[in-house]
Enzyme design. Sequence first.
Site, mmCIF file in Angstrom:
data_model
loop_
_atom_site.group_PDB
_atom_site.id
_atom_site.type_symbol
_atom_site.label_atom_id
_atom_site.label_comp_id
_atom_site.label_asym_id
_atom_site.label_seq_id
_atom_site.Cartn_x
_atom_site.Cartn_y
_atom_site.Cartn_z
ATOM 1 C CB SER A 116 -7.879 4.022 2.823
ATOM 2 O OG SER A 116 -7.019 3.264 3.664
ATOM 3 C CE LYS B 244 -3.943 1.954 2.588
ATOM 4 N NZ LYS B 244 -4.729 1.863 3.842
ATOM 5 C CB SER C 162 -8.151 1.170 5.696
ATOM 6 O OG SER C 162 -8.784 2.415 5.738
#
Lengths: 531, 501
Positions: free
Chosen positions: A162, A87, A186
């Site tokens: 997210s 990420k 997330s």
Amino acid sequence: MTENNELIRSSAATLAGKLAAREVSAVEVTQAHLDRIAAVDGKVHAFLHVNTDEALAVAAEVDAIRAAGGPAAQELHALAGVPIAVKDLIVTVGQPTTAGSKILEGWHSPYDATVVKRLRAAKMPILGKTNLDEFAMGSSTEHSAFGPTHNPWDLDRIPGGSGGGSAAAVAAFEAPLALGTDTGGSIRQPGAVTGTVGVKPTYGGVSRYGAIAMASSLDQIGPVSRTVLDSALLHQVIGGHDPHDSTSLPDPLEDLVAAASIGNVHGMRIGIIKELHGEGYQTGVENRFNESLELLKSAGAEIVEVSCPNFKYALGAYYLIMPSEASSNLAKFDGVRYGLRVLPEDGPMTIERVMGATRAAGFGDEVKRRIILGTYALSAGYYDAYYGSAQKVRTLIQRDFDAAFAKADVLISPTAPTTAFKLGEKLNDPLAMYLNDVATIPANMAGVPGLSLPGGLADEDGLPVGVQLLAPARQDARLYRVGAVLESLLEAQWGGPLLDRAPSLTEPSPGTPSLADPALNDTVASHGGSH
Amino acid sequence: MSDATLSFEEAMEKYDPVLGFEVHVELNTKTKMFSSAPNVFGDEPNTNVNEVDLGMPGVLPVVNRTAIESSIKIGLALNCKIAETCRFARKNYFYPDTPKNFQTSQYDEPIAYDGYLDIELSDGTMFRVEIERAHMEEDAGKLTHMGGATGRIQGADYSLVDYNRSGVPLVEIVTKPIEGAGSRAPELAKAYVAAVREIVKNLGVSDAKMERGNVRCDANVSLRPHGRERFGIRSETKNVNSLRAVEHAVHYEIRRHAAVLDSGEPVIQETRHWHEDTRSTTSGRPKSDADDYRYFPEPDLVPIVASREWVEELRATLPEPPAARRKRLQAHWGYSDLEFRDVVNAGVMDEIEETIAAGATATVARKWWMGEIVGRAKIADVDPGQLGVAPATIVELNTMVEDGKINNKMATEVLDGVLAGEGTPAEIVAKRGLAVVSDDGPLLEAIDAALAAQPGVADKIRGGKLQAIGAIVGGVMKATRGQADAGRVRELILERLGVEG
């Protein structure tokens, strides 16, 4: 199409076995995933950066060590040569790190996050950096400054957020594993809406050093994968104490892989949280959730009901604590030392005005919204009413968990109230967006670990539903034990992994508009630019 | 624009001063408060930094254990209570010397609180200063503003930032309001800061060099009419960085406040900047209690737990308290009460101790510091320790005198040479051709000439009036331009005149 279907659809555990047996080389595995990225990421947009050369170099190094044999080959980590996506909130040397924000566009970190150091030590090729809502603020990746990620199940829908990039990359077979971060859901909510597995470890279980902070007391890095066992394998690579993170637990890591291999839940007490299902949850979500309960019961688990009455305050308290910490954590992005610097167009050139112009241009609306909220909540005269009260709620939520875990070994709920919604659908309604995390936030507020795994497809829209398991702090092993059993029961029922039913992405499917259509891309881009 | 002032005497007649001090002490730990970067003064800018000190994305702080120990020691030496658990907090404000745009500090949970320090004034009066708290924090980077008239950020063309100091561990010691000092206020101010400096130096937790900013003082002053309980409005004079300046700043602010109050205007609550050249302060930024730093507990750090066992272990390592040390040193050196008090008041006790450690006797060390160096420091307007005289220099000078190589008068001349940067005493003696004339030949010539020039004096000496010999010695010294050893001259005169000494 050059993609190697068998390699990209294999689990990390299967790939590890084939690599160890030298049935396949790490370069072949890595190249297969790079090819898949090249083939489908134009539609999915899971990656912000693809790290081709370094990934192949690491893979070649693993192959050379294996070919040479001897102690160095013996000492290779089980996941050596198994590629992974990271990420883009986690800093990496040699690749840009943007946090999904214009304010960091083009910035390269001079240091590696601790988890990245551990991936490198295990010689796992890093495929690239995945998309996210700006600074991890969002539940759809629509708040990325670099355009949204699309759900591989339906490209018109959100992949969650997210960490939508990491979840979509794994769901689209672009990577067998990925790293995510979870502040309010997330990792788990994107897992739920993309039919993948995601784990938020116990707070302090994985070092946060090098994860760009949103809310320090809530953030946690964790694994993203397609199987429960794969998450356990990755969790063991990244977990354990780190002297660079004061909040990192000193405990030795449990054997999570062993827990995922126990294979029974006989006699375990599994608690349904009264407040986290029913009203407000989509019918298809509720149905799949109930089926999972039946399967666990049939496997010998005892299903009990627990009540966590203070969970109803969790969302409100979260939206005070998280923005408060974020407002302070994001203060460093000011154009003085790194990243974007914007000079005021007119008026005096003072440092305050340069900082102001930089932050006005560099941050998106959702980030600004949370900075303003947090700044307000911490202000003199409001602190006790807002931040102070929210901390009290946090204590109450921890007590609710304590009471619930006195009655149950593991708690269970749907991961998210709905399946994936359409891109743009909730973009202008922040409160509706925030409600996506209603079931995942309590775990962050209390620091307990949570796992989301696929629970099936909702009847009404055919989209994936997530089932969430929660365990007491430092008992992450229980999640893997129950998760692996439930996964095998469900897959037996489905006749294979849920992702077998996802669209292939490489064949034009009749009736679904192609994202390669430039007109549609424009529409998406204008969505992206409108917030 | 200079502010109006009253004379100190008039100010004291009308008003009662209340003081308060915030003294920042930089700890001399090997590494910084929250990072592994070296804590070293004076290196190339931005070299003693890592990603933590630069506030890079993703970094986290880790508390320096030695800094905690040093802070507890300071707390104990200030007779404070030590908190069993305490936390750090974030003080949020945007300024480019603070790379995270917040300072990690302690707010409502200081590690040490409720202490006191007994201060001895120049006449031996004891005065108790109550300590509110001593808390830990990190130092900011150093900004240098280029261009513009004021050297401040406003109006500068650009500013240079050095983050070497960023993250250096600090302990901030805050007093309670100090009442009742009256006209002794300026003296007390100096004595208090000197005492704090002495404590942290003795503890070995700070280099304690004020000229390097290791110890920095913010002085709060307010006045109220005699007999009134409520405090007046205070000013805070920032970064007063020498003991003399602390005294002068308090003196000046009392006189300025008195003039403001006399004019019927309210005193403005503000920070003031101290100017050593004019010995006055100028207005800084207005400071209100409503400055909103949005403090909240630092979520990246766990609470500091100071177990009672640990605190007692640290207490056992404390050196003797300054008052006990003074008693011991006075006894050891054999100074009278008056002599010792003069030494303390002149601020040269440490210097004398170091000079004795370097090999001088107590008498010699005192003679040089009190007789020569203190006076020169006063003229140069610096603290004696900052004048630039090393203990080894004094020992070297004294050895030359004792060996008869130079006399006392020459030695003071050599000292001036050392202070002028001309080199070591040996180098200066050689360069200036200074040496006692020890060959008796030229001395006898000069003696004969002096005796011939003053036959009456010679007779007096022959007649037993030995005190008259000074006139002949003087003549010889004049003739040899001071290069004779006066003792030897005296011997030779007596010999010449056939008189028993």
